[in-house]
Design a protein around this motif. Structure first.
Motif, PDB file in Angstrom:
ATOM      1  N   VAL A 242      -1.253  11.775  -3.495  1.00 37.88           N
ATOM      2  CA  VAL A 242      -1.363  10.325  -3.259  1.00 37.88           C
ATOM      3  C   VAL A 242      -0.400   9.580  -4.180  1.00 37.88           C
ATOM      4  O   VAL A 242       0.342   8.689  -3.746  1.00 37.88           O
ATOM      5  CB  VAL A 242      -2.822   9.850  -3.475  1.00 37.88           C
ATOM      6  CG1 VAL A 242      -2.886   8.331  -3.561  1.00 37.88           C
ATOM      7  CG2 VAL A 242      -3.719  10.354  -2.356  1.00 37.88           C
ATOM      8  N   ASP A 245       3.187  10.025  -3.002  1.00 37.06           N
ATOM      9  CA  ASP A 245       3.501   9.345  -1.739  1.00 37.06           C
ATOM     10  C   ASP A 245       3.474   7.821  -1.864  1.00 37.06           C
ATOM     11  O   ASP A 245       3.927   7.111  -0.965  1.00 37.06           O
ATOM     12  CB  ASP A 245       2.548   9.822  -0.625  1.00 37.06           C
ATOM     13  CG  ASP A 245       2.896  11.234  -0.169  1.00 37.06           C
ATOM     14  OD1 ASP A 245       3.898  11.793  -0.670  1.00 37.06           O
ATOM     15  OD2 ASP A 245       2.171  11.795   0.677  1.00 37.06           O
ATOM     16  N   LYS A 246       2.937   7.323  -2.969  1.00 35.23           N
ATOM     17  CA  LYS A 246       3.024   5.876  -3.211  1.00 35.23           C
ATOM     18  C   LYS A 246       4.435   5.468  -3.596  1.00 35.23           C
ATOM     19  O   LYS A 246       4.827   4.323  -3.390  1.00 35.23           O
ATOM     20  CB  LYS A 246       2.077   5.480  -4.364  1.00 35.23           C
ATOM     21  CG  LYS A 246       0.618   5.389  -3.989  1.00 35.23           C
ATOM     22  CD  LYS A 246      -0.195   4.992  -5.226  1.00 35.23           C
ATOM     23  CE  LYS A 246      -1.679   5.053  -4.922  1.00 35.23           C
ATOM     24  NZ  LYS A 246      -2.483   4.834  -6.145  1.00 35.23           N
ATOM     25  N   PRO A 254       7.697   3.376   1.188  1.00 38.19           N
ATOM     26  CA  PRO A 254       6.980   4.525   0.626  1.00 38.19           C
ATOM     27  C   PRO A 254       6.387   5.375   1.751  1.00 38.19           C
ATOM     28  O   PRO A 254       5.822   4.814   2.704  1.00 38.19           O
ATOM     29  CB  PRO A 254       5.859   3.895  -0.211  1.00 38.19           C
ATOM     30  CG  PRO A 254       6.236   2.468  -0.392  1.00 38.19           C
ATOM     31  CD  PRO A 254       7.095   2.088   0.770  1.00 38.19           C
ATOM     32  N   GLY A 256       3.833   7.041   1.812  1.00 42.22           N
ATOM     33  CA  GLY A 256       2.377   6.860   1.869  1.00 42.22           C
ATOM     34  C   GLY A 256       1.963   5.660   2.696  1.00 42.22           C
ATOM     35  O   GLY A 256       0.772   5.448   2.929  1.00 42.22           O
TER      36      GLY A 256
ATOM     37  N   LEU B 393      -7.826   5.062  -1.619  1.00 46.17           N
ATOM     38  CA  LEU B 393      -6.734   5.830  -2.225  1.00 46.17           C
ATOM     39  C   LEU B 393      -5.625   4.935  -2.783  1.00 46.17           C
ATOM     40  O   LEU B 393      -4.805   5.388  -3.571  1.00 46.17           O
ATOM     41  CB  LEU B 393      -6.127   6.798  -1.196  1.00 46.17           C
ATOM     42  CG  LEU B 393      -7.058   7.910  -0.700  1.00 46.17           C
ATOM     43  CD1 LEU B 393      -6.354   8.752   0.366  1.00 46.17           C
ATOM     44  CD2 LEU B 393      -7.495   8.799  -1.859  1.00 46.17           C
ATOM     45  N   GLY B 394      -5.583   3.693  -2.321  1.00 41.35           N
ATOM     46  CA  GLY B 394      -4.557   2.780  -2.826  1.00 41.35           C
ATOM     47  C   GLY B 394      -3.169   3.019  -2.264  1.00 41.35           C
ATOM     48  O   GLY B 394      -2.162   2.647  -2.885  1.00 41.35           O
ATOM     49  N   LEU B 395      -3.093   3.638  -1.089  1.00 39.80           N
ATOM     50  CA  LEU B 395      -1.775   3.833  -0.464  1.00 39.80           C
ATOM     51  C   LEU B 395      -1.250   2.485   0.044  1.00 39.80           C
ATOM     52  O   LEU B 395      -2.027   1.620   0.434  1.00 39.80           O
ATOM     53  CB  LEU B 395      -1.885   4.844   0.687  1.00 39.80           C
ATOM     54  CG  LEU B 395      -2.082   6.295   0.220  1.00 39.80           C
ATOM     55  CD1 LEU B 395      -2.518   7.188   1.366  1.00 39.80           C
ATOM     56  CD2 LEU B 395      -0.803   6.839  -0.422  1.00 39.80           C
ATOM     57  N   PRO B 396       0.080   2.319   0.019  1.00 40.53           N
ATOM     58  CA  PRO B 396       0.647   1.005   0.370  1.00 40.53           C
ATOM     59  C   PRO B 396       0.495   0.668   1.853  1.00 40.53           C
ATOM     60  O   PRO B 396       0.443   1.556   2.695  1.00 40.53           O
ATOM     61  CB  PRO B 396       2.123   1.142  -0.010  1.00 40.53           C
ATOM     62  CG  PRO B 396       2.386   2.592  -0.155  1.00 40.53           C
ATOM     63  CD  PRO B 396       1.097   3.287  -0.413  1.00 40.53           C
TER      64      PRO B 396
END
Lengths: 392, 397
Positions: A242, A245-246, A254, A256, B393-396
């Motif tokens: 995670v 991928d950010k 990105p 993510g 998860l805080g993914l963008p």
């Protein structure tokens, strides 16, 4: 109702995590990895593990242990999985468990304090590779206290001061010496060392109280510790992926942020979370003698194995090319998970044990939901702990 | 770790169990009793039974006594859910009101709203519908088109809602409508949550037949329907925030009752596998089907452990927040997959509405069909995954 670690257990978790963060991180793991001829027992790490009491958790107080349970030991196993920590911690803990559960007072006095402090290292051959987790010989036969046979894929036998061996008629203590040959194996996961132990009339000291029930109990406890190592691996693989991928940018954004990756990682975090619950409950179930303990062990081991496989595979996939390199840590997790996935019964074998427990026997009429000691304890349909485990 | 219940909680279980023993007739616990009733007959029997239960003090378990609740703990609510399923008690006729509206009213309603809405809902004097989805606004809820124009002290409503549970039985509907324009690209703005009387000329409900053959949902048409401007929940223009709060109450809270219900289903499926022949042996002896059944059991028991986790959190007064989406996604998939295991065991016989094991199989089939809706309603799996990815998860974005 409180399904969570206690404050003390949480403190233990913080202690082991912060030790690994500060003193034994990925760089130290890599040094072990890149030294295939070494024994994979970093001296300082092993000394600290002993000093911190992480080998002594389940050892009785009278033998200089802490008299704690499998939940505490699982806290260590989980942190060690997340850190892909090398060393004979598991073998030493299981050897001590064999002595605690099946040893005579003399045997316990001779070995438990030394194993609890880390002065002596232990190794175990409790099950032959590929077998389902039930009491049977790991490959040795005993004739009048002399053991002969081949024990395959034994972890850390080369450094062990004592080996616990499952022969056809029970468990034996074997010490290095005449009749004991240990051959190191070239293996994928270098956070451990695998060996073949050949016994040719080696002197064995029988563990007097090691009944098949005790043997089963040991296999179950081993499975739970391995399940916790696996969920530690899985959570760390997910978290690192995670984070990567950010920040990894492709197509101007990105990676993510792409739904294909997002949705997959969302599914993964759900299953990692469930596997964590299962591994925690299994430890507690054995500690508390819960009616569904055998079932809980097999649930935990099968779920943790499946999830760790998924998480470590995803770690490689969602790092892209870099995830397939030797330089990246992803393969530490993948290979360790592969080793443990098949240890003490794989997911399929544990599911078969679940089937034997719950499908073959018609459940009792009242699938009692609570009203007893625990929520949703589902009564007699789940068998009765050790005994049911032996019967399958 | 402590998986036991307190003495107070266990006393409550005994008390409720004994009430059920006396007040839930044996015949009402069987599928056969309900099989020959029309939907209207079933609804009215369930409505009355539930009202009697509320009168006996077994409703609104965690709600304050001043609003007609029992003032109990989250653990008592979990026990209540378990005992209801254990007894095969009829499911509530007021699910949208109980699960969604009441906690929202409790959280942000006016004192007046709390005192009127909650007791009437508990005693089934008012059956509530939820008016969110529209033909053009499903997962994309903020795209809704229904208009509420203010005229003096009233809103005048025009538009259409769809997939409305209990549309044909509803007395009132909490519904999302545009009371103002979107602010540029912010289409979440200008929406309000209105509480509308369904017994009026401008409101027409029509049933929709589901793939299971039942008509538990429908569509609702609004043609110059009205509601007083005081009947706004959470304030005019705050409808989006109100709706998000409302949906969060459902997603995580009921894991223990889901587990209890699905585990009963699993036991039935396992029993069916023991009696069904596959290649001359019991299906339960087929190595692949055994694996599938066991895998389903693993997921189910994980749902049980997870429900303990949820209960631990809520008992400590912690909000589950977006993690509730994980619970919803997991139980919905676990349920659906169990339906698939069942159909794999039934094989070609899955097609038959009767056959071996009669009523039990009918119930299994109807659950397997129903499970296909659970991965859609209350936020589809895909919506939940996006929420989890971004908020947990805080993914963008």
């Amino acid at each position: 109702m409180r399904f969570a670690l206690t404050d003390e257990q949480r403190d233990l978790q913080d202690a082991v995590r912060s030790y690994l963060r500060d003193r034994f991180g990925p760089q130290q793991v890599r040094e072990v990895y890149e030294d295939p001829a070494g024994d994979a027992v970093p001296d300082k790490l092993w000394a600290s593990i002993g000093e911190q009491g992480w080998l002594a958790l389940m050892v009785p107080e009278q033998y200089e242990g802490f008299d704690a349970g499998l939940v505490e030991a699982s806290v260590i196993a989980r942190a060690f999985g997340a850190g892909t920590v090398p060393g004979p911690w598991l073998g030493t803990v299981l050897a001590a468990e064999a002595l605690r559960l099946g040893g005579s007072p003399e045997q316990q006095a001779a070995w438990l304090p030394r194993l609890a402090s880390g002065e002596a290292k232990g190794a175990v051959a409790l099950i032959a590779p590929g077998n389902s987790p039930r009491p049977a010989s790991a490959g040795a036969e005993a004739v009048q206290g002399r053991l002969t046979g081949t024990l395959n894929l034994v972890e850390y036998a080369a450094v062990a001061d004592v080996l616990v061996v499952a022969a056809a008629d029970g468990l034996y203590l074997v010490q290095p010496g005449e009749g004991v040959t240990v051959q190191a194996l070239d293996a994928l996961d270098r956070t451990s060392r695998l060996t073949t132990v050949t016994l040719t009339g080696a002197a064995g000291e029988k563990l007097a109280g090691a009944t098949p029930e005790v043997h089963q109990q040991l296999l179950d406890r081993a499975a739970v510790l391995v399940a916790n190592d696996l969920v530690g691996i899985a959570r760390k693989a997910l978290t690192d992926t995670v984070e990567y991928d950010k920040t990894r940018v492709q197509f101007g954004r990105p990676v993510g942020s792409f739904q294909a990756i997002k949705h997959h990682l969302a599914d993964l975090v759900v299953h990692v979370t469930m596997a964590e619950h299962a591994a925690l409950y299994a430890a507690y179930a054995l500690d508390s003698g819960a009616q569904d303990a055998t079932l809980a062990v097999s649930i935990a081991k099968s779920k943790a194995g499946d999830v760790a496989r998924q998480a470590t595979s995803d770690m490689i996939q969602y790092h892209g090319g870099i995830g397939f390199t030797w330089e990246h840590d992803a393969h530490f997790y993948f290979k360790r998970a592969k080793r443990l996935e098949y240890a003490y019964g794989d997911a399929t074998q544990h599911r078969e044990r679940i089937a034997a427990l719950l499908i073959d026997a018609a459940p009792a009429e009242d699938n009692s939901l609570g009203g007893g000691t625990a929520v949703g304890g589902t009564g007699a349909s789940q068998g009765t702990g050790v005994a049911a485990g032996v019967a399958v | 770790m402590d998986l036991t219940f307190s003495k107070e909680d266990e006393d409550f279980r005994r008390e409720f169990r004994s009430w059920l023993d006396t007040n839930l007739p044996a015949e009402m616990r069987t599928g056969a009793f309900w099989a020959d009733k029309t939907e209207d007959e079933s609804f009215s029997i369930r409505r009355q039974w539930e009202a009697d239960k509320a009168a006996a003090g077994f409703a609104g378990i965690v709600w304050p006594t001043e609003y007609g609740g029992r003032g109990g703990t989250p653990t008592m609510k979990a026990i209540y859910d378990q005992e209801m399923i254990r007894a095969n008690a009829p499911t509530t006729v007021n699910p949208l009101g109980l699960t969604f509206l009441a906690p929202t009213v409790m959280f942000l309603g006016t004192e007046e709203q709390k005192k009127t809405i909650i007791p009437e809902l508990l005693h089934n004097k008012t059956i509530w519908c939820q008016g969110f989805s529209e033909p053009g606004a499903g997962s994309d809820l903020a795209a809704l088109q229904m208009k509420a124009e203010r005229q003096g002290e009233e809103y005048v409503l025009n538009g259409q809602k769809i997939w409305t549970t209990n549309a044909m039985h509803g007395d009132k509907i909490f519904t999302m409508a545009r009371t103002g324009a979107p602010e540029g690209s912010k289409k979440h703005a200008g929406i309000s949550m209105l509480l509308v009387d369904m017994h009026q000329k401008g409101v027409e409900a029509r049933p929709l037949k589901q793939m299971s053959g039942a008509s538990e949902f429908g569509e609702v048409f609004f043609t110059d329907a009205t509601c007083p401007v005081t009947e706004v929940l959470g304030g005019e223009g705050n409808g989006w925030q109100t709706a998000m709060l409302l949906l969060s109450f459902e997603r995580g809270s009921s894991a223990i009752s889901q587990y209890t219900e699905f585990r009963k289903m699993w036991d039935e499926v396992a029993a069916y596998a023991r009696e069904t022949s596959r290649d001359g042996k019991a299906a339960a002896q087929d190595p692949v089907l055994r694996q599938q059944l066991a895998k389903s059991l693993v997921e189910l028991e994980c749902l049980k452990y997870h429900s303990w986790h949820v209960l631990t959190q809520t008992s400590q007064g912690k909000d589950l927040g977006f993690e509730a989406s994980m619970t919803k996604l997991f139980w919905a998939n676990t349920f659906r997959d169990l339906g698939d295991v069942y159909s794999d065991i039934a094989g070609q016989e899955f097609q038959l509405t009767a056959g071996a094991r009669g009523a039990s199989r009918q119930e299994l089939t109807s659950m397997a069909l129903w499970s296909r809706s659970c991965t859609i309603w209350g936020g589809s799996n895909e919506v939940q995954r996006t929420v989890i990815a971004e908020r947990v998860l805080g993914l963008p974005r």
